[in-house]
Write a protein that holds these residues in place. Structure first.
Motif, mmCIF file in Angstrom:
data_model
loop_
_atom_site.group_PDB
_atom_site.id
_atom_site.type_symbol
_atom_site.label_atom_id
_atom_site.label_comp_id
_atom_site.label_asym_id
_atom_site.label_seq_id
_atom_site.Cartn_x
_atom_site.Cartn_y
_atom_site.Cartn_z
ATOM 1 N N GLN A 183 -4.181 -7.691 -2.978
ATOM 2 C CA GLN A 183 -4.578 -7.242 -4.311
ATOM 3 C C GLN A 183 -3.444 -6.492 -5.006
ATOM 4 O OE1 GLN A 183 -8.592 -5.717 -2.650
ATOM 5 N NE2 GLN A 183 -8.900 -5.810 -4.856
ATOM 6 N N ALA A 184 -2.689 -5.720 -4.236
ATOM 7 C CA ALA A 184 -1.566 -4.982 -4.819
ATOM 8 C C ALA A 184 -0.518 -5.935 -5.382
ATOM 9 C CB ALA A 184 -0.931 -4.072 -3.767
ATOM 10 N N ALA A 185 -0.379 -7.122 -4.763
ATOM 11 C CA ALA A 185 0.626 -8.096 -5.196
ATOM 12 C C ALA A 185 0.066 -9.110 -6.190
ATOM 13 C CB ALA A 185 1.185 -8.838 -3.982
ATOM 14 N N ASP A 186 -1.150 -8.912 -6.658
ATOM 15 C CA ASP A 186 -1.795 -9.891 -7.533
ATOM 16 C C ASP A 186 -0.914 -10.217 -8.748
ATOM 17 O OD1 ASP A 186 -3.943 -11.582 -8.234
ATOM 18 O OD2 ASP A 186 -4.680 -10.101 -9.677
ATOM 19 N N GLY A 187 -0.677 -11.499 -8.955
ATOM 20 C CA GLY A 187 0.186 -11.949 -10.045
ATOM 21 C C GLY A 187 1.644 -12.046 -9.649
ATOM 22 N N GLY A 188 1.989 -11.448 -8.500
ATOM 23 C CA GLY A 188 3.380 -11.408 -8.064
ATOM 24 C C GLY A 188 3.617 -12.143 -6.761
ATOM 25 N N THR A 189 4.443 -11.536 -5.904
ATOM 26 C CA THR A 189 4.880 -12.178 -4.654
ATOM 27 C C THR A 189 4.594 -11.260 -3.487
ATOM 28 O OG1 THR A 189 6.689 -13.279 -5.840
ATOM 29 C CG2 THR A 189 6.851 -13.187 -3.445
ATOM 30 N N LEU A 190 4.083 -11.844 -2.400
ATOM 31 C CA LEU A 190 3.833 -11.100 -1.165
ATOM 32 C C LEU A 190 4.719 -11.667 -0.068
ATOM 33 C CD1 LEU A 190 2.209 -9.011 0.481
ATOM 34 C CD2 LEU A 190 0.520 -10.803 0.925
ATOM 35 N N LEU A 191 5.578 -10.817 0.511
ATOM 36 C CA LEU A 191 6.426 -11.221 1.635
ATOM 37 C C LEU A 191 5.740 -10.816 2.936
ATOM 38 C CD1 LEU A 191 9.027 -12.164 3.057
ATOM 39 C CD2 LEU A 191 9.937 -9.858 2.708
ATOM 40 N N LEU A 192 5.431 -11.809 3.759
ATOM 41 C CA LEU A 192 4.882 -11.569 5.093
ATOM 42 C C LEU A 192 6.043 -11.668 6.074
ATOM 43 C CD1 LEU A 192 1.659 -13.774 4.773
ATOM 44 C CD2 LEU A 192 1.835 -11.279 4.532
ATOM 45 N N ASP A 193 6.679 -10.531 6.317
ATOM 46 C CA ASP A 193 7.860 -10.514 7.188
ATOM 47 C C ASP A 193 7.414 -10.565 8.646
ATOM 48 O OD1 ASP A 193 10.483 -10.457 7.849
ATOM 49 O OD2 ASP A 193 10.842 -8.375 7.298
ATOM 50 N N GLU A 194 8.229 -11.200 9.481
ATOM 51 C CA GLU A 194 7.925 -11.409 10.903
ATOM 52 C C GLU A 194 6.535 -12.010 11.082
ATOM 53 O OE1 GLU A 194 10.251 -11.514 12.707
ATOM 54 O OE2 GLU A 194 11.751 -10.171 11.890
ATOM 55 N N ILE A 195 6.270 -13.066 10.329
ATOM 56 C CA ILE A 195 4.977 -13.742 10.378
ATOM 57 C C ILE A 195 4.696 -14.283 11.780
ATOM 58 C CG2 ILE A 195 5.948 -15.969 9.647
ATOM 59 C CD1 ILE A 195 2.503 -14.575 8.607
ATOM 60 N N SER B 82 -17.052 -5.721 3.220
ATOM 61 C CA SER B 82 -17.565 -6.278 1.969
ATOM 62 C C SER B 82 -18.134 -7.664 2.210
ATOM 63 C CB SER B 82 -16.446 -6.361 0.929
ATOM 64 O OG SER B 82 -16.896 -7.042 -0.235
ATOM 65 N N SER B 83 -19.161 -8.021 1.433
ATOM 66 C CA SER B 83 -19.720 -9.369 1.500
ATOM 67 C C SER B 83 -19.229 -10.219 0.335
ATOM 68 C CB SER B 83 -21.259 -9.297 1.484
ATOM 69 O OG SER B 83 -21.697 -8.641 0.295
ATOM 70 N N GLN B 84 -18.395 -9.621 -0.520
ATOM 71 C CA GLN B 84 -17.902 -10.317 -1.704
ATOM 72 C C GLN B 84 -16.404 -10.615 -1.585
ATOM 73 O OE1 GLN B 84 -19.939 -11.235 -4.275
ATOM 74 N NE2 GLN B 84 -21.636 -10.393 -3.064
ATOM 75 N N SER B 85 -16.018 -11.806 -2.035
ATOM 76 C CA SER B 85 -14.597 -12.164 -2.064
ATOM 77 C C SER B 85 -14.005 -11.812 -3.422
ATOM 78 C CB SER B 85 -14.421 -13.660 -1.792
ATOM 79 O OG SER B 85 -14.795 -13.964 -0.467
ATOM 80 N N ILE B 86 -12.751 -11.444 -3.405
ATOM 81 C CA ILE B 86 -12.049 -11.060 -4.631
ATOM 82 C C ILE B 86 -10.914 -12.054 -4.866
ATOM 83 C CG2 ILE B 86 -10.697 -9.251 -5.764
ATOM 84 C CD1 ILE B 86 -12.080 -7.256 -3.834
ATOM 85 N N PRO B 87 -10.912 -12.759 -6.011
ATOM 86 C CA PRO B 87 -9.838 -13.734 -6.272
ATOM 87 C C PRO B 87 -8.469 -13.043 -6.357
ATOM 88 C CG PRO B 87 -11.678 -14.010 -7.807
ATOM 89 C CD PRO B 87 -11.898 -12.716 -7.094
ATOM 90 N N VAL B 88 -7.451 -13.702 -5.818
ATOM 91 C CA VAL B 88 -6.086 -13.178 -5.913
ATOM 92 C C VAL B 88 -5.139 -14.322 -6.267
ATOM 93 C CG1 VAL B 88 -6.301 -11.182 -4.383
ATOM 94 C CG2 VAL B 88 -5.802 -13.426 -3.407
ATOM 95 N N ASP B 89 -4.128 -13.995 -7.051
ATOM 96 C CA ASP B 89 -3.109 -14.972 -7.443
ATOM 97 C C ASP B 89 -1.769 -14.456 -6.935
ATOM 98 O OD1 ASP B 89 -1.448 -16.818 -8.669
ATOM 99 O OD2 ASP B 89 -1.479 -15.774 -10.602
ATOM 100 N N VAL B 90 -1.373 -14.952 -5.764
ATOM 101 C CA VAL B 90 -0.185 -14.429 -5.088
ATOM 102 C C VAL B 90 0.675 -15.581 -4.593
ATOM 103 C CG1 VAL B 90 0.638 -13.102 -3.101
ATOM 104 C CG2 VAL B 90 -1.348 -12.307 -4.376
ATOM 105 N N ARG B 91 1.985 -15.457 -4.813
ATOM 106 C CA ARG B 91 2.921 -16.415 -4.216
ATOM 107 C C ARG B 91 3.355 -15.866 -2.855
ATOM 108 N NH1 ARG B 91 8.386 -18.624 -5.987
ATOM 109 N NH2 ARG B 91 8.610 -20.458 -4.644
ATOM 110 N N ILE B 92 3.241 -16.681 -1.813
ATOM 111 C CA ILE B 92 3.539 -16.237 -0.461
ATOM 112 C C ILE B 92 4.948 -16.663 -0.049
ATOM 113 C CG2 ILE B 92 2.919 -16.415 1.982
ATOM 114 C CD1 ILE B 92 0.922 -14.828 0.416
#
Length: 470
Positions: free
Chosen positions: A230-242, A267-277
């Protein structure tokens, strides 16, 4: 040619040889000035500074070694190559020990001389400028090597797409720096770039960090917490040492990538996110898949495009420009007036093994910056830093903060998140211990056995166990 327009000063009392060398070096693209004596060379240096001096040893009046000594006094970072028809091994050893960059005995092969000149110029020439607006995206990636140029060209091409990128490379090669550059060159550049090291966070804590949690999801979850997706929503998320991500979380990550939505813990609800991985690893994921340690379906989700970063040993021509770049950057940090590396010191850097790659080079340069008492970094200081390649220079406050957090994490793991027990082991009262945890941003509930079990259970089972706790 590393520096086709570099200026070279030739010094030789043989007019025929001087003319021949001038023609040969001019044909190779260099700007050549020729003088017949050491005295004439010093007069020339007072007017115009070349990038290299190429001198005969036997000269009328002052000889080539005396000329070198004078150059070292006046222009300590200027490389000197000596030529002689009377060379002996002791002469060469003495010359190189005193700081002469190269020592060639006549007759020498023309290619040998040109190679030696290129090596010397590579140590002193500045880094390629990244000042143009279209190059600003890669400003932190200092390089002149052809291998890195290929990687950067591919990175620039894929940046404009939304494809997931897998960055491969040994530890310290600059995978996070490249990920940031791709983000800056992408349409998402004005949105957040968020990085997380999947191998450095406990499994229960990693799930909460990635996907978030709701108030009351576990003990000490006193408020809703947004995850990094959620913090990266609209941007890019780097998963280092995946490659170090626990198998249970690999399943949940795959679901997030498929549904483009996250479900926080509790939570029982999903939250949409727009993130480039963008993901990164130093591990062999093919071997990890074969061993059942990494999911193949997740691999193909992450590996739409692969970029492989070379080791520093595979791009040695970048060592001088990187070292000088780090030197100028760190000189400001330590408030030092540092002008560069002595030629023999830079030569030691360029010939070192560098198992820790660019990160190790940065640490070595930081050590010599912190310890140097002269404007020009000497060979002895570089050799000393290279003998302790793993040392990272931290201030006392930074080292204390890092130790304190690691100590607290160890106590919470040992006591399964029981604050009373952890405080007792630390010799502190609970109030003071809670204050320490808050300072280090640690949540004890995430270290409890039930939290780890809940993180690997389906959501329905998580709710059931939490209801039973209540």
């Amino acid at each position: 040619m590393s520096s086709p327009k570099a200026r070279i000063l030739l010094v030789d009392d043989d007019p025929d040889l001087l003319r021949l060398l001038s023609m040969r070096l001019s044909a190779a693209g260099y700007q050549v000035s020729a003088v017949p004596s050491a005295e004439a060379a010093l007069s020339h240096l007072a007017v115009e500074r070349p990038q290299l001096v190429l001198s005969d040893v036997r000269l009328p009046g002052r000889d080539g070694m005396a000329l070198f000594d004078e150059i070292r006094t006046r222009h300590p970072s200027l490389p000197v190559i000596l030529l002689t028809a009377h060379g002996t091994i002791p002469d060469a050893v003495e010359a190189t020990a005193r700081g002469v960059f190269g020592y060639l005995t006549k007759p020498y092969e023309p290619r040998e001389l040109l190679d030696k000149i290129e090596q010397a110029l590579a140590l002193t020439s500045p880094a390629p400028a990244a000042g143009r607006a279209d190059e600003a995206w890669r400003a932190e990636l200092i390089s002149r090597s052809s291998r890195m140029a290929e990687v950067l060209a591919e990175a620039r091409l894929i940046a404009s797409s939304d494809a997931s990128v897998l960055l491969r490379g040994d530890s310290g090669t600059g995978k996070e720096v490249l990920a940031r550059a791709i983000h800056r060159a992408s349409p998402r550049a004005k949105k957040p770039f968020v990085a997380v090291n999947c191998g450095a966070i406990p499994e229960a804590l990693l799930e909460s960090e990635l996907f978030g949690h709701m108030k009351g999801a576990f003990t000490d979850a006193v408020s809703n917490h947004k995850g990094l997706f959620q913090a990266a929503d609209g941007g890019t998320l780097l998963l280092d040492e995946i490659g170090d991500m626990p198998p249970a979380l690999q399943v949940k990550l795959l679901r997030v990538l498929q549904e483009r939505a996250v479900r926080p813990l509790g939570s029982s609800q999903s939250i949409p996110v727009d993130v480039r991985i963008i993901s990164a690893t130093h591990r062999d994921l093919d071997a990890a898949m074969a061993a059942g340690q990494f999911r193949e379906d997740l691999y193909w989700r992450l590996n739409v495009v692969t970029l492989s970063l070379p080791t520093l040993a595979q791009r040695r021509e970048d060592i001088p420009v990187l070292a000088n770049h780090f030197l100028h950057k760190l000189a400001a940090k330590y408030g030092r007036r540092l002008s560069g590396f002595a030629p023999e010191a830079m030569k030691a850097l360029t010939t070192s093994a560098w198992p820790g790659n660019v990160r190790q080079l940065y640490n070595v340069v930081e050590q010599v910056c912190a310890l140097s008492t002269t404007p020009l970094i000497p060979l002895a200081l570089v050799q000393r830093a290279l003998r302790a390649p793993g040392v990272e220079v931290l201030t006392y406050a930074e080292a204390k903060q890092r130790f304190e957090r690691e100590y607290l994490v160890g106590l919470l793991k040992l006591t399964d998140g029981n604050v009373a027990d952890a405080a007792r082991l630390a010799g502190r009262n609970r109030t003071e211990f809670y204050r320490l945890l808050q300072k280090s941003e640690l949540t004890p509930g995430l270290f409890k056995n039930e939290a780890v079990a809940a993180s690997a259970a389906p959501v329905a089972e998580q709710r059931r166990s939490l209801d039973e706790e209540g």
